[in-house]
Design an enzyme around this catalytic site. Structure first.
Site, short mmCIF file in Angstrom:
data_model
loop_
_atom_site.label_atom_id
_atom_site.label_comp_id
_atom_site.label_asym_id
_atom_site.label_seq_id
_atom_site.Cartn_x
_atom_site.Cartn_y
_atom_site.Cartn_z
N GLY A 13 0.55 -1.01 -0.37
CA GLY A 13 0.40 0.29 -0.08
C GLY A 13 0.49 1.30 0.11
O GLY A 13 1.72 1.41 1.26
N ARG A 78 1.36 -4.98 -5.10
CA ARG A 78 1.56 -6.35 -4.12
C ARG A 78 2.69 -7.33 -4.92
O ARG A 78 1.48 -7.38 -6.26
CB ARG A 78 0.49 -6.66 -3.44
N ASP A 109 4.73 -4.70 6.29
CA ASP A 109 5.59 -5.80 7.47
C ASP A 109 5.51 -6.25 5.59
O ASP A 109 6.70 -7.70 5.65
CB ASP A 109 4.49 -6.36 8.47
N THR A 132 4.03 2.94 5.73
CA THR A 132 2.76 2.44 5.20
C THR A 132 1.98 2.90 6.46
O THR A 132 2.87 3.65 7.24
CB THR A 132 2.48 0.82 5.88
N ILE A 133 0.18 3.65 5.74
CA ILE A 133 0.29 4.39 6.80
C ILE A 133 -0.26 3.46 8.05
O ILE A 133 -0.92 4.35 9.06
CB ILE A 133 -1.42 4.83 5.77
N ASP A 134 -0.02 2.23 7.97
CA ASP A 134 -0.64 1.59 9.26
C ASP A 134 -0.40 1.73 10.89
O ASP A 134 -0.35 1.52 11.85
CB ASP A 134 -0.51 0.36 8.88
N ASP A 136 1.78 0.04 11.46
CA ASP A 136 1.98 -1.08 12.10
C ASP A 136 3.19 -1.41 11.98
O ASP A 136 3.66 -3.18 12.07
CB ASP A 136 0.95 -1.89 11.66
N MET A 176 -8.96 2.70 7.57
CA MET A 176 -7.84 2.28 7.34
C MET A 176 -6.87 1.84 8.35
O MET A 176 -7.45 2.19 9.43
CB MET A 176 -7.35 2.08 6.27
N ARG A 178 -5.88 -1.85 8.62
CA ARG A 178 -5.72 -3.16 8.08
C ARG A 178 -5.79 -3.89 9.53
O ARG A 178 -7.26 -4.18 9.82
CB ARG A 178 -4.61 -3.93 8.11
N GLU A 194 -18.04 10.36 19.71
CA GLU A 194 -18.12 9.51 20.77
C GLU A 194 -17.91 8.11 21.21
O GLU A 194 -17.25 8.11 22.76
CB GLU A 194 -19.95 10.13 20.45
#
Ligand code: F6P
Length: 341
Positions: A13, A78, A109, A132-134, A136, A176, A178, A194
């Site tokens: 990504g 990918r 990853d 990566t935007i994640d 992670d 998003m 993942r 909220e």
């Protein structure tokens, strides 16, 4: 062996700031008289048929004027073939044919797993830059692209808030990430959502309990005159996502919610300052690490200082959303619930 040629690719990504990282690698390498060859379309650029040109020398001109651009100059993808021996052998062959001494991969990853598999077939140096935007990847406080994705999420939800207020509506916004909740928690807090529903504070076994709790808290908030109500939810958390949760709240408690999936908008756009600067620091550090003979590592930033983390350590998915952030959300939620009109 002296380092003469670096190969570089972006994979998985795409993330805002990848271009800034490519630029930094090219500039730093040129400073040391090292040539940089860009491979296009992720690892596909290494495993393509020979007659297709998927690599080119990256000049200073080629990387000028790209620091502010989202996406990636080198394109991304990918690559299924990197999971197969045939693909790994092809990749090694391409790198050898181009006389590549070291390979830089900007990605997440999955991309780093590809690199780790490649090490059994290719003996050159390899280094990862976390893009990566994640957010992670372990061992680095932040990954390139995360800050921009969070800002994009905030901007979008601020707009949703306007219409939610106008119509006194309940929105369920899916973000998003993942399988990690970094984006969801950060955006949720910054938008005064909220409710924040993420991997860190939800378990699938408690699905019906959560549904009941949401119904009660929404009813209480409505009774206390909260005009709008926003639930942010991490993708891949609730079976069927935001759309299914909205359906269930309707069936279970007659609550009308509008689901909204933010999706790939979070991957695009001009990188914010934080991502441009992080990408630049990481690109320069990656070239320096290669010059120092390092390999099979990922560039990382911890407390504003650059570090190198073993690639296999970086992909263990141990980096959780900080407990302070989760606690802050819960405390704020409790206080908001007490606010009466
Ligand atoms: O890893 C980045 C990411 O955007 C995730 O947040 C998301 O789950 C995934 O990629 C989406 O991948 P694709 O664009 O291939 O659908």
């Amino acid at each position: 062996m002296s380092l003469k040629r670096i190969g570089i690719l972006t994979s998985g990504g795409d993330a805002p700031g990848m271009n800034a990282a490519i630029r930094a690698v090219v500039l730093a390498a040129h400073h040391h008289q090292i040539e940089v060859i860009g491979f296009y379309h992720g690892f596909n650029g290494l495993v393509c048929e020979e007659h297709i040109v998927m690599a080119e020398s990256l000049t200073l001109l080629k990387v000028s004027g790209i620091i502010h651009l989202g996406g990636t100059l080198l394109r991304s993808a990918r690559c299924q073939l990197m999971h197969e021996e045939k693909g790994l052998k092809l990749a090694a062959k391409t790198l050898n044919e181009h006389n590549i001494d070291a390979l830089v991969v900007i990605g997440g990853d999955g991309s780093f797993s590809g690199l780790l598999a490649l090490k059994h077939y290719w003996s050159g140096q390899m280094i990862g830059i976390p893009g990566t935007i994640d957010n992670d990847l372990d061992g680095t406080d932040y990954t390139i692209g995360f800050a921009t994705a969070v800002n994009t999420g905030i901007e979008a939800i601020d707009k949703i808030r306007d219409t939610a207020d106008a119509f006194e509506r309940i929105f369920i916004v899916e973000l998003m990430g993942r399988h990690s909740g970094h984006i969801t928690f950060n955006v949720g807090i910054a938008c005064a959502a909220e409710q924040v529903l993420s991997f860190e504070n939800f378990s699938i076994e408690k699905q019906s309990e959560t549904l009941q709790q949401l119904a009660t808290e929404i009813a209480e908030a409505k009774a206390a005159c909260h005009s709008s109500y926003i639930i942010v939810i991490a993708e891949n958390l609730w079976p069927g996502g935001a759309i299914e949760l909205a359906k269930q709240l309707h069936q279970h408690a007659d609550i009308e919610c509008t689901p909204c999936i933010l999706g790939h908008i979070q991957r695009g756009g001009s990188p914010v300052a934080k991502d441009r600067i992080l990408a630049t620091k990481m690109g320069v550090a990656a070239v320096q690490a290669l010059i120092d003979g390092k390999s099979h590592v990922m560039v990382a930033e911890q407390d504003n200082a650059m570090h190198l983390i073993a690639l296999d350590e970086a992909i263990k998915h141990k980096k959780l959303v900080s407990k302070q952030l989760i606690d802050a959300q819960q405390n704020i939620l409790a206080l908001t619930a007490q606010t009466q009109c």
